[in-house]
Design a protein around this motif. Structure first.
Motif, PDB file in Angstrom:
ATOM      1  N   LEU A  78       0.731  -1.308  -0.207  1.00  0.00           N
ATOM      2  CA  LEU A  78      -0.070  -0.005  -0.100  1.00  0.00           C
ATOM      3  C   LEU A  78       0.966   1.252   0.159  1.00  0.00           C
ATOM      4  O   LEU A  78       0.554   2.275  -0.659  1.00  0.00           O
ATOM      5  N   GLU A  79       2.064   1.066   0.679  1.00  0.00           N
ATOM      6  CA  GLU A  79       2.970   2.380   0.644  1.00  0.00           C
ATOM      7  C   GLU A  79       3.538   2.564  -0.533  1.00  0.00           C
ATOM      8  O   GLU A  79       3.763   3.456  -1.276  1.00  0.00           O
ATOM      9  N   THR A  80       3.716   1.578  -1.277  1.00  0.00           N
ATOM     10  CA  THR A  80       4.214   1.457  -2.648  1.00  0.00           C
ATOM     11  C   THR A  80       3.396   2.137  -3.449  1.00  0.00           C
ATOM     12  O   THR A  80       3.754   2.894  -4.500  1.00  0.00           O
ATOM     13  N   ALA A  81       2.139   1.935  -3.358  1.00  0.00           N
ATOM     14  CA  ALA A  81       1.046   2.569  -4.230  1.00  0.00           C
ATOM     15  C   ALA A  81       1.035   4.129  -3.922  1.00  0.00           C
ATOM     16  O   ALA A  81       0.919   4.977  -4.834  1.00  0.00           O
ATOM     17  N   GLU A  82       1.175   4.231  -2.648  1.00  0.00           N
ATOM     18  CA  GLU A  82       1.209   5.773  -2.348  1.00  0.00           C
ATOM     19  C   GLU A  82       2.451   6.595  -3.052  1.00  0.00           C
ATOM     20  O   GLU A  82       2.156   7.551  -3.450  1.00  0.00           O
ATOM     21  N   GLN A  83       3.654   5.931  -2.898  1.00  0.00           N
ATOM     22  CA  GLN A  83       4.647   6.594  -3.699  1.00  0.00           C
ATOM     23  C   GLN A  83       4.578   6.568  -5.040  1.00  0.00           C
ATOM     24  O   GLN A  83       5.114   7.540  -5.731  1.00  0.00           O
ATOM     25  N   ILE A  84       3.955   5.677  -5.574  1.00  0.00           N
ATOM     26  CA  ILE A  84       3.618   5.602  -7.144  1.00  0.00           C
ATOM     27  C   ILE A  84       2.765   6.779  -7.454  1.00  0.00           C
ATOM     28  O   ILE A  84       3.095   7.475  -8.413  1.00  0.00           O
ATOM     29  N   ILE A  85       1.936   6.867  -6.550  1.00  0.00           N
ATOM     30  CA  ILE A  85       0.732   8.023  -6.884  1.00  0.00           C
ATOM     31  C   ILE A  85       1.604   9.506  -7.016  1.00  0.00           C
ATOM     32  O   ILE A  85       1.279  10.238  -7.912  1.00  0.00           O
TER      33      ILE A  85
END
Length: 329
Positions: free
Chosen positions: A174-181
Motif C-alpha cells: 500500500l505504501e508502494t502505491a502511495e509513492q507511485i501516486i
C-alpha cells in the motif's frame, strides 16, 4: 484516458543483467525465440486487417524484457521496423517496458527518434529492502530518477508494481502505491507474484522460507489498490498476468479472471455500505459493471442473500465506475 490496443511483441530476458526472484519470462510469455524485424512488420500488417483495428488507438508494444537494455543494434532493428508505421499514422505510437536503471538521456533520445511514445517501468516495489530481497538490482531512487527523465522528455509514463513479493506485506504494498501516486504516472499495472519453476522464489517456497499469497489474500489487497489508484485518477490498465505456462506453475494467486474477482470484491463492499435493512433490492450499476456486481458464479448475490439482502442487478448508463444506486422493492 483513451483505451489503447497493443500489437504486442515479447522480447524475453536478454536485456536483463540479473534474474529477479520471480522471473521466468519464457513461462510468462510462452516466448522461446526472439522476435525479428520481419515479425514486427507481420504483426502490424495482421492487426491492420482486423475489423477492430483503429490506427488512432493502436500501439506497437515491446513487452516481456528490459527493452532499453538489450543489444543496441538488435533494439534499433526492431524500432526501425516499427518506425514507418508510426510515421504513416498506421499506429499511434510505440510502447516499451524496461527497468528503471536502464533509462538515461541517450536512450530516451533514441526512443524519441524512432517514435516511442510510452515507456513503462517495472518498479515492482518502492521499498529498497523488498527490492534487494528479490534481487531486482535497482533502488527506489533509480525509479524516481527514471520517472523524472521520462517525464522531462514528454513520454507517457507507466509504472508496474507487484504484490506478494518475498519480504513484502500488505502495508509495504500500500505504501508502494502511495509513492507511485506521488510520481503521477499516466498508467499503472498491478501483478500479484506467481511462483514458477526455475526461479529463486521456487527455491524459497521449497525451503519453507517464503509463502506466496493465496488468491483471496491477493484479491483483498488488490481491491484496495484499485480503489486507491481510482481515487488518485490513475488508470490501472492491467491487473494480473494475461496467462502463464501452467506446467511451470508452482504457487501463488493465479486465476484466469483475477481482475474480475477484485472488481467484484469492491462492488460487494460498496453494496454492503448502502444496504441497511434486510429485504429485496434492485442494485443499479454502470452497464460494464453488471457482471462485477453479480460476481463470479453469482457469488456476490449469494453472499448478499445470506445476509438478508435479496438483490437484482440492473444496468444504468447514467452511473459511473463503482457507483451503485439502490431501490427497495
Amino acid at each position: 484516458m483513451t483505451r489503447h490496443a497493443n500489437i504486442a511483441l515479447f522480447v524475453p530476458h536478454i536485456g536483463c543483467k540479473l534474474r529477479c526472484s520471480f522471473c521466468d519470462q519464457n513461462a510468462i510469455t510462452g516466448q522461446q525465440t526472439l522476435p525479428q524485424p520481419q515479425d514486427v512488420i507481420s504483426a502490424v500488417e495482421t492487426a491492420m486487417r482486423s475489423p477492430k483495428y483503429d490506427p488512432k488507438t493502436t500501439e506497437i508494444a515491446f513487452f516481456g524484457g528490459s527493452f532499453t537494455a538489450i543489444d543496441p543494434e538488435y533494439r534499433r532493428s526492431l524500432l526501425q521496423a516499427a518506425e514507418p508505421f508510426v510515421k504513416r499514422g498506421d499506429v499511434c505510437g510505440i510502447r516499451i517496458s524496461t527497468r528503471p536503471d536502464a533509462i538515461n538521456e541517450e536512450i530516451l533520445s533514441e526512443c524519441k527518434h524512432y517514435g516511442v511514445t510510452a515507456i513503462e517501468l517495472g518498479a515492482q516495489s518502492m521499498d529498497d529492502a523488498v527490492l534487494s530481497l528479490n534481487q531486482r538490482g535497482h533502488s527506489v531512487q533509480d525509479v524516481r530518477r527514471a520517472c523524472e527523465l521520462i517525464r522531462a522528455e514528454g513520454f507517457e509514463l507507466g509504472l508496474q508494481m507487484m504484490t506478494g513479493l518475498y519480504g513484502d506485506t500488505d502495508e509495504t504494498a500500500l505504501e508502494t502505491a502511495e509513492q507511485i501516486i506521488r510520481l503521477s504516472p499516466d498508467t499503472v499495472r498491478i501483478y500479484p507474484t506467481i511462483v514458477l519453476q526455475g526461479t529463486y522464489l521456487a527455491k524459497l517456497v521449497q525451503q519453507g522460507v517464503y509463502r506466496p499469497q493465496t488468491v483471496g489474500e491477493a484479491v483483498s489487497l488488490c481491491a484496495k489498490l484499485l480503489e486507491r489508484f481510482f481515487e488518485a485518477d490513475i488508470p490501472v490498465i492491467r491487473l494480473g498476468l494475461h496467462s502463464i505456462d501452467t506446467d511451470r506453475y508452482i504457487a501463488g494467486p493465479w486465476h484466469p479472471a483475477f481482475s474480475e474477482l477484485c472488481y467484484a470484491k469492491i462492488y460487494l463492499a460498496r453494496a454492503f455500505d448502502l444496504l441497511n435493512e434486510s429485504g429485496s433490492y434492485i442494485l443499479y450499476v454502470a452497464p460494464s459493471a453488471v457482471s462485477q456486481m453479480i460476481g463470479q458464479k453469482r457469488e456476490n448475490l449469494k453472499i448478499l442473500s445470506d445476509h438478508g439482502f435479496r438483490c437484482k442487478v440492473v444496468a444504468d448508463p447514467n452511473l459511473k465506475k463503482y457507483e451503485i444506486r439502490t431501490e427497495r422493492q
